[in-house]
Design a protein around this motif. Structure first.
Motif, PDB file in Angstrom:
ATOM      1  N   THR A  69       0.852  -1.189   0.000  1.00 18.33           N
ATOM      2  CA  THR A  69       0.000   0.000   0.000  1.00 18.33           C
ATOM      3  C   THR A  69       0.882   1.229   0.000  1.00 18.33           C
ATOM      4  O   THR A  69       1.907   1.281   0.686  1.00 18.33           O
ATOM      5  CB  THR A  69      -0.922   0.037   1.243  1.00 18.33           C
ATOM      6  N   ASP A  70       0.489   2.206  -0.830  1.00 11.64           N
ATOM      7  CA  ASP A  70       1.290   3.435  -0.940  1.00 11.64           C
ATOM      8  C   ASP A  70       0.350   4.566  -1.317  1.00 11.64           C
ATOM      9  O   ASP A  70      -0.032   4.722  -2.472  1.00 11.64           O
ATOM     10  CB  ASP A  70       2.371   3.254  -2.002  1.00 11.64           C
ATOM     11  N   ALA A  71      -0.052   5.339  -0.309  1.00 13.48           N
ATOM     12  CA  ALA A  71      -1.017   6.429  -0.529  1.00 13.48           C
ATOM     13  C   ALA A  71      -0.467   7.455  -1.495  1.00 13.48           C
ATOM     14  O   ALA A  71      -1.207   8.030  -2.304  1.00 13.48           O
ATOM     15  CB  ALA A  71      -1.375   7.079   0.807  1.00 13.48           C
ATOM     16  N   VAL A 121      -1.869   9.022  -8.986  1.00 15.88           N
ATOM     17  CA  VAL A 121      -2.829   8.605 -10.011  1.00 15.88           C
ATOM     18  C   VAL A 121      -4.040   9.525 -10.000  1.00 15.88           C
ATOM     19  O   VAL A 121      -4.567   9.913 -11.058  1.00 15.88           O
ATOM     20  CB  VAL A 121      -3.241   7.137  -9.790  1.00 15.88           C
ATOM     21  N   VAL A 122      -4.527   9.875  -8.796  1.00 15.08           N
ATOM     22  CA  VAL A 122      -5.664  10.802  -8.684  1.00 15.08           C
ATOM     23  C   VAL A 122      -5.335  12.105  -9.397  1.00 15.08           C
ATOM     24  O   VAL A 122      -6.150  12.657 -10.158  1.00 15.08           O
ATOM     25  CB  VAL A 122      -6.008  11.055  -7.198  1.00 15.08           C
ATOM     26  N   ASP A 123      -4.115  12.618  -9.157  1.00 18.70           N
ATOM     27  CA  ASP A 123      -3.721  13.877  -9.800  1.00 18.70           C
ATOM     28  C   ASP A 123      -3.648  13.722 -11.323  1.00 18.70           C
ATOM     29  O   ASP A 123      -4.034  14.619 -12.083  1.00 18.70           O
ATOM     30  CB  ASP A 123      -2.353  14.324  -9.275  1.00 18.70           C
ATOM     31  N   ALA A 124      -3.135  12.567 -11.768  1.00 20.36           N
ATOM     32  CA  ALA A 124      -3.025  12.338 -13.217  1.00 20.36           C
ATOM     33  C   ALA A 124      -4.395  12.275 -13.865  1.00 20.36           C
ATOM     34  O   ALA A 124      -4.599  12.775 -14.978  1.00 20.36           O
ATOM     35  CB  ALA A 124      -2.263  11.047 -13.484  1.00 20.36           C
ATOM     36  N   ILE A 125      -5.385  11.649 -13.174  1.00 26.38           N
ATOM     37  CA  ILE A 125      -6.753  11.585 -13.711  1.00 26.38           C
ATOM     38  C   ILE A 125      -7.363  12.977 -13.761  1.00 26.38           C
ATOM     39  O   ILE A 125      -8.003  13.370 -14.755  1.00 26.38           O
ATOM     40  CB  ILE A 125      -7.620  10.627 -12.870  1.00 26.38           C
ATOM     41  N   ALA A 156      -2.551   8.333 -17.277  1.00 25.09           N
ATOM     42  CA  ALA A 156      -3.334   8.034 -16.067  1.00 25.09           C
ATOM     43  C   ALA A 156      -3.643   6.547 -15.980  1.00 25.09           C
ATOM     44  O   ALA A 156      -3.547   5.928 -14.909  1.00 25.09           O
ATOM     45  CB  ALA A 156      -4.624   8.851 -16.067  1.00 25.09           C
ATOM     46  N   ARG A 157      -4.022   5.952 -17.115  1.00 29.42           N
ATOM     47  CA  ARG A 157      -4.330   4.530 -17.128  1.00 29.42           C
ATOM     48  C   ARG A 157      -3.096   3.703 -16.767  1.00 29.42           C
ATOM     49  O   ARG A 157      -3.173   2.749 -15.982  1.00 29.42           O
ATOM     50  CB  ARG A 157      -4.856   4.129 -18.508  1.00 29.42           C
ATOM     51  N   SER A 158      -1.925   4.079 -17.342  1.00 30.23           N
ATOM     52  CA  SER A 158      -0.701   3.334 -17.063  1.00 30.23           C
ATOM     53  C   SER A 158      -0.351   3.405 -15.581  1.00 30.23           C
ATOM     54  O   SER A 158       0.029   2.395 -14.968  1.00 30.23           O
ATOM     55  CB  SER A 158       0.453   3.901 -17.897  1.00 30.23           C
ATOM     56  N   LEU A 159      -0.481   4.590 -15.012  1.00 33.58           N
ATOM     57  CA  LEU A 159      -0.167   4.747 -13.584  1.00 33.58           C
ATOM     58  C   LEU A 159      -1.136   3.935 -12.719  1.00 33.58           C
ATOM     59  O   LEU A 159      -0.728   3.307 -11.729  1.00 33.58           O
ATOM     60  CB  LEU A 159      -0.221   6.233 -13.197  1.00 33.58           C
ATOM     61  N   TYR A 160      -2.422   3.948 -13.124  1.00 31.55           N
ATOM     62  CA  TYR A 160      -3.428   3.209 -12.346  1.00 31.55           C
ATOM     63  C   TYR A 160      -3.164   1.706 -12.435  1.00 31.55           C
ATOM     64  O   TYR A 160      -3.160   1.005 -11.411  1.00 31.55           O
ATOM     65  CB  TYR A 160      -4.832   3.522 -12.865  1.00 31.55           C
ATOM     66  N   VAL A 202      -7.694   5.042  -5.180  1.00 32.06           N
ATOM     67  CA  VAL A 202      -7.939   6.042  -6.235  1.00 32.06           C
ATOM     68  C   VAL A 202      -9.423   6.382  -6.227  1.00 32.06           C
ATOM     69  O   VAL A 202     -10.272   5.580  -6.634  1.00 32.06           O
ATOM     70  CB  VAL A 202      -7.509   5.501  -7.616  1.00 32.06           C
ATOM     71  N   THR A 203      -9.760   7.583  -5.779  1.00 30.02           N
ATOM     72  CA  THR A 203     -11.157   7.970  -5.529  1.00 30.02           C
ATOM     73  C   THR A 203     -11.873   8.468  -6.783  1.00 30.02           C
ATOM     74  O   THR A 203     -13.103   8.622  -6.770  1.00 30.02           O
ATOM     75  CB  THR A 203     -11.205   9.068  -4.456  1.00 30.02           C
ATOM     76  N   ASN A 204     -11.157   8.752  -7.844  1.00 27.98           N
ATOM     77  CA  ASN A 204     -11.796   9.306  -9.057  1.00 27.98           C
ATOM     78  C   ASN A 204     -11.599   8.399 -10.266  1.00 27.98           C
ATOM     79  O   ASN A 204     -11.496   8.866 -11.402  1.00 27.98           O
ATOM     80  CB  ASN A 204     -11.263  10.711  -9.358  1.00 27.98           C
ATOM     81  N   TYR A 205     -11.585   7.079  -9.999  1.00 28.69           N
ATOM     82  CA  TYR A 205     -11.370   6.129 -11.089  1.00 28.69           C
ATOM     83  C   TYR A 205     -12.463   6.237 -12.144  1.00 28.69           C
ATOM     84  O   TYR A 205     -12.201   6.079 -13.344  1.00 28.69           O
ATOM     85  CB  TYR A 205     -11.303   4.700 -10.524  1.00 28.69           C
TER      86      TYR A 205
END
Length: 641
Positions: free
Chosen positions: A499-501, A507-511, A528-532, A543-546
């Motif tokens: 786990t790594d917040a 990823v959230v920022d990239a989205i 964003a997809r690659s990071l996710y 990731v809250t905005n998937y």
């Protein structure tokens, strides 16, 4: 007391007598000279009086000797000459024709002209005339019937156009192997300048001239350029300079020799004796070299590291001749007459002309196996798993043969919504290249299908480093696919926490950085997809905005579909326009072919074809494949007069 010398009286008398004799002799000679001068003066005066009514010695009138003759005697002589007058025309080709004075109404009317000519002379100038008499002309007293003269002239053989021959300029011979060109002498014909000839004959007749040499009088239409003309000599020198040049182009162990036998076919000889190079033919020659020796973009045969031979299609690697620069260099060498041995000018080079053009130093990439091999001088230096472009995101790495453009240490790769620092950057296909990907923990397998790159070849740090240290700009990169070599497992290059917040927040920022979706959003969405996808399942849950990412992907897919539809419609419209242009061009092609053999009756057919061609659009004109037939027909028709 001084003594006196006695002088004999006889000696004194002798001296006086001697001096008296000298004086007598001088007086005698003086008298003789005076008598001689008086006699000469008398002779001079007598002769001068004689020539007061006679023409001076050596005088000719209209070529007739009249020295010492009175006007009456001269009139008699000229009358006899006129009555028996004949003019001999000395013609080219050792032929001659005669014009009789009686046939042209030749008459003489002295009208006091001889008296005027006599008055112009002074009898006292007769001594000077002894060294060279005057040549007088009495044109006013000689006349002829001009109609009769013209009729006689028209009947002469030298005026018969059917039997006359044309002069021809000196020309260069055909090219002679091993010799070059030689001058073919000018031809001197027998066709006359009619006006010059008629004027020369009339002048000769009026001057009772017995003979007229037509060549000396400039009556013939002679060649403009002879074998001795400066222009002809310059033409010969220039032409032989061209064909005397040898150009040898080297292509590895092969070579192409260009010499006079080929160059002679490129020379253009102008009517003004100029010599120039037909650059279209020279360009065709260079184009022929390119068709044989260019390998850029052509398929390559590669014996893979598996031992299987594949064909690598696409890409840009290979030899490519810079045809315009090569043509310029070739033209310069030929014009200067300078031999050349070496390479053509290349816009792009490769490793070898012999065998496969990529040589023995290259990067081999099997996208199917997600694996790479780097060979240097035939020795394997690096072998590694990799991650290529994401198939799901439409960023699949293209196959083909390429070359390393340059290499850079500590670069930042930027795209829409991302900036990725790498330690070793080696681009080979535009923005696609080899680089380390420290953010990845595993490589190989099927990662590329859903979580691949933007198109680059992601490598473990150590592999990228070693390649960077051994590769050079220009080295080839061969990318292919090979069925049956896919591996479902991926190799590890390190581990990350479960786990790594901070990773999830990135990823959230990239989205969020995707923003409003447009056709330019591909890189941001893919990043964003690659990071996710790179996150563990535990981190993905953070990731809250998937949903924003999936909505963006759907919106982008819809935009791409719409763009593809528009492109298809545009292509269809362009194809329809092309077909219409080809149809219009075919009509003109048929009209040109209908001209057939050019005759005096071909005017309307040629004009019709020209009108139809000129009415075409530039695009349609490009499809008229026999335009040169039309221009040749126009030239042939114009030549018919």
């Amino acid at each position: 007391m001084s003594e006196k010398v006695a002088v004999s009286p006889g000696t004194e008398d002798k001296k006086k007598g001697f001096f008296k004799n000298i004086v007598k002799r001088k007086r005698m000679w003086l008298l003789i000279v005076i008598v001689i001068l008086a006699a000469l003066a008398a002779v001079y005066l007598i002769v001068s009086l004689f020539y007061q009514k006679r023409f001076l010695p050596g005088t000719t009138i209209n070529g007739i000797a009249c020295g010492g003759k009175t006007v009456e005697q001269t009139e008699e002589i000229l009358t006899q000459e006129t009555e028996s007058y004949e003019l001999t025309l000395v013609e080219r080709g050792d032929t001659a024709e005669v014009i009789a004075g009686a046939d042209i109404g030749l008459e003489i009317d002295f009208g006091g002209e001889l008296e005027q000519l006599l008055e112009q002379q002074s009898g006292f100038r007769w001594p000077a005339a002894l060294s060279g008499g005057e040549e007088l002309a009495a044109e006013q007293m000689i006349s002829c019937d001009e109609d009769a003269l013209q009729e006689v002239l028209d009947g002469l053989s030298c005026m018969d156009e059917d039997t006359r021959t044309d002069s021809a300029d000196a020309v260069l011979s055909d090219y002679i192997e091993g010799t070059g060109y030689e001058i073919v002498d000018a031809v001197y014909g027998t066709r006359l300048y009619t006006s010059v000839f008629c004027e020369a004959v009339e002048e000769a007749v009026l001057n009772l001239q017995p003979e007229l040499n037509l060549e000396e009088a400039g009556c013939y239409i002679d060649p403009e350029y002879t074998e001795d003309s400066e222009e002809m000599q310059t033409m010969l020198e220039t032409a032989n300079r061209y064909v005397g040049t040898t150009i040898t182009y080297q292509f590895g162990s092969s070579s192409e020799v260009l010499d006079g036998s080929e160059i002679s076919q490129w020379l253009v000889f102008g009517d003004d004796m100029s010599v120039s190079l037909d650059e279209e033919k020279a360009a065709e020659y260079i184009s022929g070299l390119a068709s044989v020796y260019n390998t850029a973009g052509q398929s390559k045969s590669l014996v893979t590291s598996y031992g299987t031979t594949v064909t690598v299609s696409g890409g840009s690697y290979g030899w490519k001749i810079d045809q315009s620069s090569t043509l310029a260099a070739l033209s310069s060498s030929l014009e200067a007459g300078e031999d050349y041995t070496g390479e053509v000018v290349y816009s792009q080079t490769a490793a070898s002309h012999d065998g496969q053009d990529y040589g023995s130093t290259y990067v081999e990439i099997n996208l199917t196996a997600q694996h790479l091999w780097f060979y240097k001088n035939g020795t394997l230096v690096v072998e590694s798993d990799l991650v290529s472009g994401s198939v799901k995101a439409g960023n699949a790495t293209p196959t083909g043969s390429y070359q390393i453009t340059y290499k850079q240490k500590d670069a930042v790769l930027r795209g829409q919504g991302y900036a990725s620092p790498v330690s070793y950057w080696m681009p080979f296909n535009g923005g696609i290249g080899l680089h380390d990907a420290s953010w990845r923990s595993t490589f190989g397998g099927t990662i590329y299908k859903t979580n691949g790159s933007h198109g680059c070849i992601n490598l473990p740090y150590s592999a990228a480093k070693k390649i960077y240290e051994n590769i050079s700009a220009g080295d080839p990169v061969l990318v292919y696919t090979l069925s049956g070599t896919e591996s479902s497992s991926a190799s590890s290059s390190g581990s990350t926490d479960s786990t790594d917040a901070s990773a999830a927040n990135a990823v959230v920022d990239a989205i969020n950085a995707i923003g409003t979706v447009t056709l330019d959003s591909a890189d941001a969405i893919s990043n964003a997809r690659s990071l996710y996808d790179a996150l563990s399942s535990e981190n993905q849950a953070l990731v809250t905005n998937y949903s924003t990412l999936t909505e963006a992907e759907s919106a982008y897919a819809a935009l791409v579909a719409a763009a593809e539809q528009a492109a298809a419609e545009q292509a269809a419209a362009e194809q329809a326009a092309q077909q219409a242009a080809q149809s219009q061009a075919q009509t003109v092609i048929d009209a040109i072919n209908a001209i057939g053999t050019v005759t005096a009756e071909s005017g309307s057919a040629i004009a019709n074809a020209r009108t139809q061609y000129d009415a075409l659009s530039d695009t349609a004109k490009g499809y008229v494949t026999n335009y040169d037939v039309l221009t040749a027909a126009e030239a042939a028709y114009a030549a018919l007069g």
